[in-house]
Design a protein around this motif. Structure first.
Motif, PDB file in Angstrom:
ATOM      1  N   HIS A 121       1.059  -1.234   0.003  1.00 45.98           N
ATOM      2  CA  HIS A 121      -0.022  -0.135   0.108  1.00 45.98           C
ATOM      3  C   HIS A 121       0.962   1.215  -0.107  1.00 45.98           C
ATOM      4  CE1 HIS A 121      -3.522  -2.491   0.897  1.00 45.98           C
ATOM      5  NE2 HIS A 121      -2.836  -3.029   1.685  1.00 45.98           N
ATOM      6  N   ALA A 143      -2.082  -1.895  -3.823  1.00 48.29           N
ATOM      7  CA  ALA A 143      -3.387  -2.352  -3.701  1.00 48.29           C
ATOM      8  C   ALA A 143      -4.251  -0.883  -3.568  1.00 48.29           C
ATOM      9  CB  ALA A 143      -3.425  -3.626  -2.574  1.00 48.29           C
ATOM     10  N   SER A 144      -3.597  -0.184  -2.706  1.00 45.56           N
ATOM     11  CA  SER A 144      -4.364   1.208  -2.465  1.00 45.56           C
ATOM     12  C   SER A 144      -3.502   2.152  -2.124  1.00 45.56           C
ATOM     13  CB  SER A 144      -5.407   0.757  -1.158  1.00 45.56           C
ATOM     14  OG  SER A 144      -4.593   0.719  -0.355  1.00 45.56           O
ATOM     15  N   VAL A 244      -6.737   3.156  -8.599  1.00 45.53           N
ATOM     16  CA  VAL A 244      -6.138   2.805  -7.577  1.00 45.53           C
ATOM     17  C   VAL A 244      -7.215   3.324  -6.333  1.00 45.53           C
ATOM     18  CG1 VAL A 244      -4.309   2.506  -5.767  1.00 45.53           C
ATOM     19  CG2 VAL A 244      -3.776   2.456  -8.288  1.00 45.53           C
ATOM     20  N   PRO A 245      -7.659   2.700  -5.730  1.00 46.72           N
ATOM     21  CA  PRO A 245      -8.276   3.452  -4.541  1.00 46.72           C
ATOM     22  C   PRO A 245      -7.642   4.170  -3.682  1.00 46.72           C
ATOM     23  CG  PRO A 245      -8.681   0.949  -4.486  1.00 46.72           C
ATOM     24  CD  PRO A 245      -7.498   1.021  -5.409  1.00 46.72           C
ATOM     25  N   ALA A 246      -7.920   5.222  -3.497  1.00 45.42           N
ATOM     26  CA  ALA A 246      -7.454   6.426  -2.838  1.00 45.42           C
ATOM     27  C   ALA A 246      -8.188   7.353  -1.794  1.00 45.42           C
ATOM     28  CB  ALA A 246      -7.019   7.535  -3.990  1.00 45.42           C
ATOM     29  N   HIS A 302      -8.554   1.770   5.175  1.00 47.41           N
ATOM     30  CA  HIS A 302      -8.601   1.758   3.832  1.00 47.41           C
ATOM     31  C   HIS A 302      -7.705   0.801   3.181  1.00 47.41           C
ATOM     32  CE1 HIS A 302      -8.346   3.932  -0.157  1.00 47.41           C
ATOM     33  NE2 HIS A 302      -7.230   3.788  -0.054  1.00 47.41           N
ATOM     34  N   PHE A 303      -6.527   0.553   3.931  1.00 53.22           N
ATOM     35  CA  PHE A 303      -5.784  -0.493   3.371  1.00 53.22           C
ATOM     36  C   PHE A 303      -6.446  -1.934   3.541  1.00 53.22           C
ATOM     37  CE2 PHE A 303      -1.917   2.489   4.886  1.00 53.22           C
ATOM     38  CZ  PHE A 303      -2.007   3.158   3.524  1.00 53.22           C
ATOM     39  N   HIS A 306      -8.996  -2.748   1.029  1.00 50.68           N
ATOM     40  CA  HIS A 306      -8.357  -2.927  -0.532  1.00 50.68           C
ATOM     41  C   HIS A 306      -7.093  -3.982  -0.314  1.00 50.68           C
ATOM     42  CE1 HIS A 306     -11.281  -0.214  -1.947  1.00 50.68           C
ATOM     43  NE2 HIS A 306     -10.919   0.849  -0.850  1.00 50.68           N
TER      44      HIS A 306
END
Length: 308
Positions: A121, A143-144, A244-246, A302-303, A306
């Motif tokens: 991450h 991954a994020s 990428v999820p942010a 968050h990590f 994802h």
């Protein structure tokens, strides 16, 4: 890779910390600090901001380890214990902002070679946020991503930018930006006037780090650094959001980077989240306990959401 010094006496990190020298593809020696290598939740690649160094994030590594993550923090070229290209080591300098991507590639190779736990991450602060956004657009495999006050724009006075271009044009690129000092910010600025943190104990710790180990610190940037940073921010503004999820933290008392640029970017990041921290300053991860703990909890959630 060879072992590098890690100043554990000022890092305030987990006891298992270690540091390594890396050599980039263009021959620059940079340094990484690692903590929590045996954790199973994954590894946070911590992209530091301008003037920063691995030891500054020892406490971040402790916070992340308490939440199940290993941490890798990087000394970018020109700062910390990494190679500096100018005779005056107090100058913050990079010849081209894109050169930082060679550092990113070296970090990614090192994470693999050292067997750091997956998934990876990204946690990027300030200048590290600009480096990270470029790296994500170039395919950095994480991954994020989480950002703290990312440098997607810089707050400047009305004459600063034109002055930078003028000085660059007359061969003054290696000079310090007018109005910036030759001492590290935390040494030159009283706590009451600082724009970094509302936590006096943290601020005193940052002062101690560069007082006990002055080789860690740098002061004001060169004209070339600022010209390159402004140019990179303009280029980044034209890039699409990477897939990428942010999650991005922005303090209500931000005075260093551009809140407007951050808001624009996050408004156009599909699935991205902007977390506004009303009383936060520039260093959300090192602000008052209630601010930083909330940020670490949110980043860890968050990590985990994802996990790759």
């Amino acid at each position: 890779m060879d072992r590098a010094p890690l100043y554990a006496d000022v890092a305030d990190g987990p006891a298992d910390g270690s540091a390594w020298w890396l050599r980039t593809e263009d021959g620059v020696r940079i340094r990484i600090g690692i903590w929590g290598q045996e954790e199973t939740g994954g590894t946070v690649l911590l992209f530091c901001g301008r003037t920063e160094y691995a030891e500054k994030y020892g406490s971040a590594a402790a916070a992340l380890r308490a939440r199940g993550f290993a941490t890798l923090a990087v000394d970018w070229r020109g700062q910390g214990l990494a190679d500096r290209s100018l005779g005056d080591a107090s100058l913050g300098h990079v010849a081209r902002f894109g050169d930082f991507q060679a550092d990113v590639r070296a970090v990614r190779r090192a994470a693999e070679a050292l067997g750091l736990p997956r998934p990876y991450h990204l946690l990027a602060h300030s200048m590290g946020g600009a480096i990270a956004l470029r790296a994500l657009n170039e395919g950095l495999d994480v991954a994020s991503a989480a950002f703290s006050a990312p440098m997607w724009g810089i707050r400047l006075g009305p004459v600063a930018a034109p002055l930078v271009w003028t000085l660059s044009g007359v061969g003054r690129g290696a000079a310090r930006v007018p109005g910036t000092g030759a001492r590290a910010y935390v040494l030159a600025t009283d706590f009451e006037a600082n724009d970094l943190t509302g936590d006096r104990a943290i601020y005193e710790k940052l002062r101690r780090q560069v007082t006990v180990h002055p080789d860690l610190g740098i002061a004001g940037p060169t004209v070339t650094w600022l010209r390159e940073a402004l140019s990179e921010a303009a280029r980044l503004s034209r890039l699409p959001a990477p897939p990428v999820p942010a999650l991005t933290f922005l303090g209500g008392r931000e005075r260093i980077v551009s809140p407007a640029a951050i808001r624009r970017r996050m408004a156009n990041w599909p699935g991205g989240t902007l977390d506004l921290v009303e009383d936060g300053r520039h260093e959300i991860l090192m602000d008052r306990p209630e601010i930083r703990e909330r940020a670490y909890d949110a980043a860890a959630a968050h990590f985990r959401a994802h996990g790759g």
